[in-house]
Scaffold this motif. Structure first.
Motif, PDB file in Angstrom:
ATOM      1  N   GLY A 152     -11.086  18.392 -48.425  1.00 20.90           N
ATOM      2  CA  GLY A 152     -12.119  18.554 -49.414  1.00 20.90           C
ATOM      3  C   GLY A 152     -13.120  19.529 -48.805  1.00 20.90           C
ATOM      4  O   GLY A 152     -14.291  19.828 -49.340  1.00 20.90           O
ATOM      5  N   GLN A 153     -12.751  20.309 -47.672  1.00 26.07           N
ATOM      6  CA  GLN A 153     -13.994  21.074 -47.018  1.00 26.07           C
ATOM      7  C   GLN A 153     -13.710  22.586 -47.335  1.00 26.07           C
ATOM      8  O   GLN A 153     -12.713  23.185 -47.667  1.00 26.07           O
ATOM      9  CB  GLN A 153     -13.590  21.194 -45.349  1.00 26.07           C
ATOM     10  N   HIS A 154     -15.005  23.180 -47.419  1.00 25.39           N
ATOM     11  CA  HIS A 154     -15.193  24.643 -47.164  1.00 25.39           C
ATOM     12  C   HIS A 154     -14.480  25.447 -48.135  1.00 25.39           C
ATOM     13  O   HIS A 154     -13.463  26.106 -48.225  1.00 25.39           O
ATOM     14  CB  HIS A 154     -14.519  24.967 -45.741  1.00 25.39           C
ATOM     15  N   TRP A 155     -15.265  25.543 -49.488  1.00 27.60           N
ATOM     16  CA  TRP A 155     -14.696  26.081 -50.586  1.00 27.60           C
ATOM     17  C   TRP A 155     -15.458  27.362 -50.685  1.00 27.60           C
ATOM     18  O   TRP A 155     -15.248  28.276 -51.756  1.00 27.60           O
ATOM     19  CB  TRP A 155     -14.962  25.240 -51.659  1.00 27.60           C
ATOM     20  N   GLY A 156     -16.631  27.832 -50.044  1.00 24.59           N
ATOM     21  CA  GLY A 156     -17.527  28.712 -50.430  1.00 24.59           C
ATOM     22  C   GLY A 156     -18.510  28.131 -51.231  1.00 24.59           C
ATOM     23  O   GLY A 156     -18.955  27.166 -50.735  1.00 24.59           O
ATOM     24  N   SER A 157     -18.949  28.674 -52.348  1.00 26.41           N
ATOM     25  CA  SER A 157     -18.471  30.113 -52.887  1.00 26.41           C
ATOM     26  C   SER A 157     -19.491  30.494 -53.519  1.00 26.41           C
ATOM     27  O   SER A 157     -19.647  30.329 -54.833  1.00 26.41           O
ATOM     28  CB  SER A 157     -17.385  29.811 -53.603  1.00 26.41           C
TER      29      SER A 157
END
Lengths: 375, 132
Positions: A152-157
């Motif tokens: 679920g983590q750290h997509w940016g964007s």
């Protein structure tokens, strides 16, 4: 005696496993003689992740849940045919930006969590489309990171354009810290650069590197959720979340490695270290790092005449401490930090509109206009 | 004598080993991994939350006394004021996009960690029955 020795040993061991962190030298202060107020322009939004200002002064707003909203003449309209969004963790419908020549091209760019392809899970995508009768048309996916993952983590964007017609966007490390950010053959933990039609610029840094993702412009990032073009130099600036401490501001340069997770001013959420170095040759130092973390999101460098005292200052939203941070920067050094509009809520985004006013998106509330008081 | 001790160890270890395989223990383990991904950045490593911003889960009266409302908050998100350990929190938690079985795992983890104790396991079916 023996008891006290073993207690002492225990204390020593406990301390040794807790990493020491150096707090940011410049601390955020409450402003004095503050003469700005906020006016709620767009009420009742949940997570207004992105916003873009159309030439007729209407606002396109992305809700993380997947809704694309047009706010025009004090009325919200839901835009039809939005991107097919995979809502998971921090992922959803994310940023939105207009083509620099929107009036002639009509292109609207969006980043979002996508489960396109056939695996389960998702990854960050960038697409463009046009607006016609409150419907998105001519939809094209320009980039889709691989592989899909249920993390679920750290997509940016965030999305920004430079002065040469390139589009930049960020993708976070997707919760795979130890594999993605330092490997240019993998997506995640990168800043990407494309031409406005999605093609890869012939002078991208890794265009001739075998197996590299050719769209990569810089790497070694954790999770950049703020990006802006410097109004004077035209350079692309980002802010990115660290873990516990170690949020950063970076000036993006071609082909550079920003070091995550090899170097960092942060530690694991549980207090243990994952690296004991903060610098290494061949890795960029941040312009500024935050310890403790403020959870930065959204980014603008002010150049509007409406805020002469803030000209050239950096404004960054704080999700964690629920204020707007003003950073005064001289010669690439932060010399002063201020907490503006304390307790307003989780500040998700900050932008300067073409009309010269600053607009701030706050979770659970909506979009505020920042108004300098008369006199 | 050695054999005797070995037997003792095996006999006392066996039930422990079997117990570690119980459905609740397995669910708590899965929930712990999901917590590190979806929850930790706000509710923090020891479930302590952030004062005045994100409510604690550790020894949280709201969590331990409002099982259904807690499931509902994870499933559909949480808006408006809630009172946790006599302190008000006015925030918005977006639905994290977890499936019903994952919500059960996270609930089993957070209700059995940091001093919390809940022996009545939360199941996927129980989560599926919670409506908006």
């Amino acid at each position: 005696m023996r008891k006290s020795i073993s207690l002492l040993t225990l204390i020593l061991i406990t301390c040794a496993t807790c990493a020491q962190q150096t707090e940011s030298e410049i601390k955020a202060e409450s402003p004095v003689d503050f003469h700005y107020t906020t006016e709620l322009i767009v009420p009742e939004l949940n997570i207004p992740w992105g916003m873009a200002f159309l030439p007729d002064n209407s606002i396109l707003i992305t809700e993380k849940s997947g809704e694309l909203i047009l706010f025009k003449d004090n009325k919200k309209t839901i835009i039809q045919n939005p991107p097919n969004v995979y809502v998971r963790g921090q992922g959803g419908l994310l940023d939105i930006a207009l083509h620099p020549d929107y009036e002639n091209t009509g292109w609207i760019y969006m980043s979002y969590a996508s489960s396109e392809d056939h695996e389960e899970g998702g990854n960050t995508a960038l697409a463009r489309a046009k607006l016609n009768n409150n419907t998105l048309v001519d939809f094209e996916v320009l980039y889709k990171a691989e592989p899909n993952t249920k993390k679920g983590q750290h997509w940016g964007s965030r999305i920004s354009f430079d002065n040469d017609g390139h589009i930049y966007f960020s993708i976070g490390d997707r919760g795979n810290r130890d594999e993605n950010p330092q490997d240019i053959t993998k997506d995640g933990g990168k800043i990407y650069r494309l031409n406005d039609d999605g093609s890869i610029p012939s002078d991208n840094p890794f265009i001739n590197t075998q197996n590299a993702k050719k769209a990569i412009y810089s790497y070694g990032h954790r999770n950049p959720q703020g990006m802006t073009k410097h109004p004077v130099t035209g350079a692309i600036y980002v802010n990115e979340h660290g873990p516990k401490g170690g949020d950063e501001i970076n000036i993006i340069a071609k082909g550079k490695n920003y070091g995550w997770p090899v170097i960092s001013y942060g530690i694991n959420y549980n207090g243990t270290p994952f690296t004991d170095i903060t610098e290494r040759e061949g890795m960029e130092q941040p312009l500024f790092y935050w310890v403790p973390s403020i959870a930065p999101c959204g980014f603008v460098i002010v150049n509007s005449n409406f805020y002469p005292e803030w000209r050239g200052n950096f404004l960054v939203g704080s999700l964690k401490f629920q204020y707007l941070e003003r950073l005064v920067v001289e010669n690439n050094q932060v010399i002063k930090r201020e907490k503006l509009f304390e307790h307003i809520g989780r500040v998700r985004n900050i932008k300067q509109a073409p009309n010269g006013y600053l607009y701030m998106a706050v979770e659970g509330q909506g979009i505020f206009k920042i108004i300098p008081n008369q006199n | 004598m050695k054999l005797y001790y070995t037997l003792i160890i095996i006999l006392t270890g066996l039930p422990l080993a079997l117990q570690a395989q119980s459905p609740l223990e397995k669910s708590i383990k899965r929930g712990s991994d999901l917590y590190e991904d979806f929850c930790v950045s706000c509710h923090m490593s020891y479930g302590q939350g952030i004062p005045n911003v994100y409510p604690p889960l550790a020894k949280s009266d709201f969590l331990m006394q409002n099982r259904k409302a807690s499931i509902k908050a994870i499933k559909y998100g949480q808006t408006g004021e809630i009172v946790v350990n006599n302190k008000p929190y006015i925030g918005y938690m977006a639905p994290p996009g977890l499936s019903d079985d994952e919500i059960a795992d996270v609930m089993n983890y957070i209700t059995n960690t940091w001093g919390n104790k809940n022996t009545k396991m939360i199941t996927e079916e129980e989560v599926s029955l919670v409506e908006k």
